[in-house]
Design an enzyme around this catalytic site. Structure first.
Site, short mmCIF file in Angstrom:
data_model
loop_
_atom_site.label_atom_id
_atom_site.label_comp_id
_atom_site.label_asym_id
_atom_site.label_seq_id
_atom_site.Cartn_x
_atom_site.Cartn_y
_atom_site.Cartn_z
CG ASP A 72 -2.16 0.90 0.87
OD1 ASP A 72 -2.94 0.53 -0.02
OD2 ASP A 72 -2.30 1.98 1.48
NE ARG A 182 5.60 -0.46 -5.33
CZ ARG A 182 5.28 0.75 -5.80
NH1 ARG A 182 6.01 1.35 -6.73
NH2 ARG A 182 4.21 1.37 -5.34
P1 ITT Z 1 -3.52 -2.20 -5.43
O1 ITT Z 1 -4.34 -1.66 -4.27
O2 ITT Z 1 -4.24 -3.23 -6.24
O3 ITT Z 1 -2.16 -2.64 -4.99
P2 ITT Z 1 -3.42 0.60 -6.28
O4 ITT Z 1 -2.75 1.29 -7.43
O5 ITT Z 1 -4.88 0.93 -6.00
O6 ITT Z 1 -3.25 -0.99 -6.48
P3 ITT Z 1 -2.72 1.75 -3.69
O7 ITT Z 1 -4.09 1.65 -3.12
O8 ITT Z 1 -1.54 1.38 -2.83
O9 ITT Z 1 -2.56 0.83 -5.00
O10 ITT Z 1 -2.50 3.23 -4.26
C1 ITT Z 1 -1.27 3.59 -4.71
C2 ITT Z 1 -1.36 4.90 -5.49
O11 ITT Z 1 -0.29 5.75 -5.03
C3 ITT Z 1 -1.10 4.67 -6.96
O12 ITT Z 1 -2.31 4.47 -7.66
C4 ITT Z 1 -0.39 5.95 -7.36
O13 ITT Z 1 -1.34 6.97 -7.56
C5 ITT Z 1 0.42 6.27 -6.11
N1 ITT Z 1 1.76 5.63 -6.16
C6 ITT Z 1 2.21 4.62 -5.34
N2 ITT Z 1 3.45 4.26 -5.68
C7 ITT Z 1 3.80 5.03 -6.72
C8 ITT Z 1 4.95 5.11 -7.52
O14 ITT Z 1 5.98 4.28 -7.35
N3 ITT Z 1 4.98 6.01 -8.50
C9 ITT Z 1 3.94 6.84 -8.71
N4 ITT Z 1 2.80 6.82 -8.02
C10 ITT Z 1 2.72 5.92 -7.02
#
Ligand code: ITT
Length: 197
Positions: A72, A182
């Site tokens: 997350d 990450r």
């Molecule tokens: P899952 O819950 O299925 O893992 P998700 O994309 O909905 O997928 P999250 O709820 O953790 O995942 O939300 C993460 C959001 O944060 C993601 O959609 C991006 O907007 C942002 N984000 C996270 N890591 C990032 C990265 O490495 N680079 C750019 N944006 C990132």
């Protein structure tokens, strides 16, 4: 040689899976929930990264055998009081719409002098529906005023990590995977697995 053990990533975000797979190399066979139609949709009802990471890892490991790792993550912007934070993926009004998310971030940052921000990632390792351990990583940086670069995903075109002149979207995964939130969380998870898997 024994086949690499399986590590299931509790995500439907293909970008996360690709980054994790590239960083893990051949130590584990990395799959995500898109390979398992029986996996339920997990509602992210938590108010912290850890709560949501726990919901995803525990929920998926209830139906899939073996090690499950969730991620997350999100962006915390100082001038916005830490927003979008756990709501990063729906900041623009539509879940997973990165263009809308970036447009809202640019709107809210217009005219702001303090551009400091960080990406945060919390990972939970679970088995049999129970958390075994959790890990966290951050990367500090700044939000620029105009998107640059086409690699990566999410807020990458607007984020310049500390010590670099280019955005994550310009730097690409090879560099991003050496210093991202990450990468930092995953290094700890892999160390844990090396001692416990
Ligand atoms: P899952 O819950 O299925 O893992 P998700 O994309 O909905 O997928 P999250 O709820 O953790 O995942 O939300 C993460 C959001 O944060 C993601 O959609 C991006 O907007 C942002 N984000 C996270 N890591 C990032 C990265 O490495 N680079 C750019 N944006 C990132």
């Amino acid at each position: 040689m024994d086949p690499a053990p399986r590590l299931i990533i509790a995500t439907r975000n293909a970008h996360k899976t690709a980054e994790i797979r590239a960083m893990i190399g051949d130590r584990f066979e990395v799959l995500d929930v898109t390979s398992f139609p029986e996996c339920p949709e997990i509602e992210e009802t938590g108010t912290t990264f850890l709560e949501n990471a726990r919901l995803k890892a525990e929920g998926i490991s209830r139906v899939i055998e073996g090690w499950v790792l969730s991620d997350d993550s999100g962006l915390e912007v100082d001038a916005l009081g830490g927003a979008p934070g756990v709501w990063s993926s729906s900041f623009g009004g539509e879940e997973g719409n990165h263009a809308l998310n970036n447009a809202r971030l640019l709107r809210e940052m217009a005219g702001k002098a303090d551009r400091r921000a960080r990406f945060r990632c919390t990972m939970v390792l679970a088995q049999g529906g129970k958390e075994v351990a959790h890990f966290s990583g951050t990367v500090e940086g700044t939000i620029i005023a105009d998107a640059r670069g086409a690699k990566g995903f999410g807020y990458d075109p607007l984020f310049v990590p500390e010590g670099q002149a280019a955005t994550f979207a310009e730097l690409g995964d090879e560099v991003k995977n050496t210093l991202s939130h990450r990468a930092r969380a995953l290094t700890q998870a892999v160390e844990f697995l090396a001692g416990n898997a």
